[in-house]
Design an enzyme around this catalytic site. Structure first.
Site, PDB file in Angstrom:
ATOM      1  N   GLU A 195    -108.969  36.903 -21.223  1.00 36.59           N
ATOM      2  CA  GLU A 195    -109.673  36.915 -20.074  1.00 36.59           C
ATOM      3  C   GLU A 195    -108.992  37.993 -19.484  1.00 36.59           C
ATOM      4  O   GLU A 195    -108.240  37.471 -18.145  1.00 36.59           O
ATOM      5  CB  GLU A 195    -110.111  35.738 -19.449  1.00 36.59           C
ATOM      6  CG  GLU A 195    -111.352  35.725 -18.547  1.00 36.59           C
ATOM      7  CD  GLU A 195    -111.730  35.042 -17.670  1.00 36.59           C
ATOM      8  OE1 GLU A 195    -112.622  34.921 -16.179  1.00 36.59           O
ATOM      9  OE2 GLU A 195    -111.425  33.705 -18.309  1.00 36.59           O
ATOM     10  N   LYS A 232    -112.908  37.242 -23.007  1.00 35.57           N
ATOM     11  CA  LYS A 232    -113.980  37.507 -22.271  1.00 35.57           C
ATOM     12  C   LYS A 232    -113.740  38.359 -20.961  1.00 35.57           C
ATOM     13  O   LYS A 232    -112.344  38.333 -20.476  1.00 35.57           O
ATOM     14  CB  LYS A 232    -113.843  36.016 -21.700  1.00 35.57           C
ATOM     15  CG  LYS A 232    -114.280  35.350 -20.164  1.00 35.57           C
ATOM     16  CD  LYS A 232    -114.454  34.104 -20.285  1.00 35.57           C
ATOM     17  CE  LYS A 232    -115.587  33.955 -18.960  1.00 35.57           C
ATOM     18  NZ  LYS A 232    -115.682  32.549 -19.074  1.00 35.57           N
TER      19      LYS A 232
END
Length: 314
Positions: A195, A232
């Site tokens: 992420e 992400k």
């Protein structure tokens, strides 16, 4: 890892069977990921949004975490929270180590709900340097990963860092760190969700995202053919920027964070990006309150889940 796991209906399956089912679900099933991983720093904000003011728990951290676990339990056990729309849920370490209805949280998600459990493993962000905030060191990570796999039956991890503006050196540091950590996670038998968030207020957000995309592309191309990761990412300024990453066989899924957008705005932006699905936290819980009746709570959550699902499958 051939230990039998008890599943709904008293049908036993091995851990390998469960992992295969979870991999298939994460790679192909429609739906989105519920991010229920607020940690110590973000818990007070999450509780306040839920209608629990800081004076309720004061300096009592144990009480604070008890309250947030009650909130997460209410969400997870709601009849609105089902595998029809939700593929997976990301948990905070303390949530993984607690139980729901006498069952470890990760096992409850998979056995009772058919929802894949992930674990947030980062320990927060270092100070800004080169317009980024890399992850702080993660002490005891090998032990945590081992426990997540062998004891808690977790499928994957999530690790967050933040890009504050376009910066060649800074973004390279972020991506290098994410993929290095991802290799450690994969070696432990888990699927990492990398992420590298781009702040939605970054002055040069579009350029930062393009640079990030190119560096991620280079790293994915260098992975072995059997590698499986997830990403992400912030919903990009340029629609469908991540189409090639979504299509890559080494990438199980690319999911999007809400990043400070309202649920309505995040859904609208997400729907324009084909194949990108949600992994929302604050936007998922928007409108929920501890003072709601169970019926009101379930209806509010159902409406939220329905709208996020619709944006994720568009």
């Amino acid at each position: 890892m051939e230990d039998a796991i008890e599943v709904e209906g008293d049908v036993a399956m091995t851990a390998n069977d469960a992992c295969a089912q979870q991999t298939e679900r994460m790679g192909t099933a429609p739906g989105f990921i519920a991010a229920l991983d607020q940690s110590g720093g973000s818990t007070p904000k999450a509780l306040k949004a839920y209608g629990v003011e800081p004076e309720v728990y004061g300096d009592d951290k144990d009480k604070m975490f008890d309250l947030v676990h009650e909130m997460r339990t209410r969400i997870i056990t709601s009849p609105s929270f089902t595998s029809d729309h939700i593929l997976a849920a990301i948990l905070f370490e303390m949530t993984m180590d607690r139980e729901i209805e006498g069952i470890p949280t990760g096992d409850f998600l998979w056995q009772k709900k058919g929802i894949v459990p992930f674990l947030k493993i980062d320990k927060g962000l270092a100070d800004e340097e080169s317009h980024v905030r890399v992850m702080k060191p993660i002490p005891g990570l090998d032990e945590l990963l081992h426990r997540a796999v062998e004891e808690k039956h977790i499928f994957g991890t999530k690790e967050r860092s933040v890009i504050l503006d376009d910066d060649k050196d800074g973004i390279k540091k972020i991506v290098d760190q994410q993929f290095e950590l991802g290799e450690q996670v994969r070696a432990a038998g888990l699927v990492p969700i990398l992420e590298p968030e781009v702040d939605i207020h970054a002055p040069n957000k579009q350029k930062a995202e393009e640079r990030l995309h190119n560096l991620i592309r280079e790293h994915i191309d260098a992975l072995p053919l059997d590698a499986r990761i997830m990403l992400k990412l912030t919903i990009p300024t340029t629609d469908d920027l991540y189409t090639d990453l979504i299509a890559d066989p080494k990438v199980l899924r690319v999911v999007a964070l809400s990043g400070g957008y309202s649920r309505e705005e995040a859904n609208e932006k997400l729907a324009r990006n084909h194949g990108l699905i949600a992994s929302f936290s604050r936007a998922l819980a928007e409108g929920l309150s501890h003072g709601q009746s169970q019926e009101e709570f379930d209806e509010t959550l159902r409406s939220s889940i329905d709208s996020i699902y619709a944006a994720s499958v568009s």
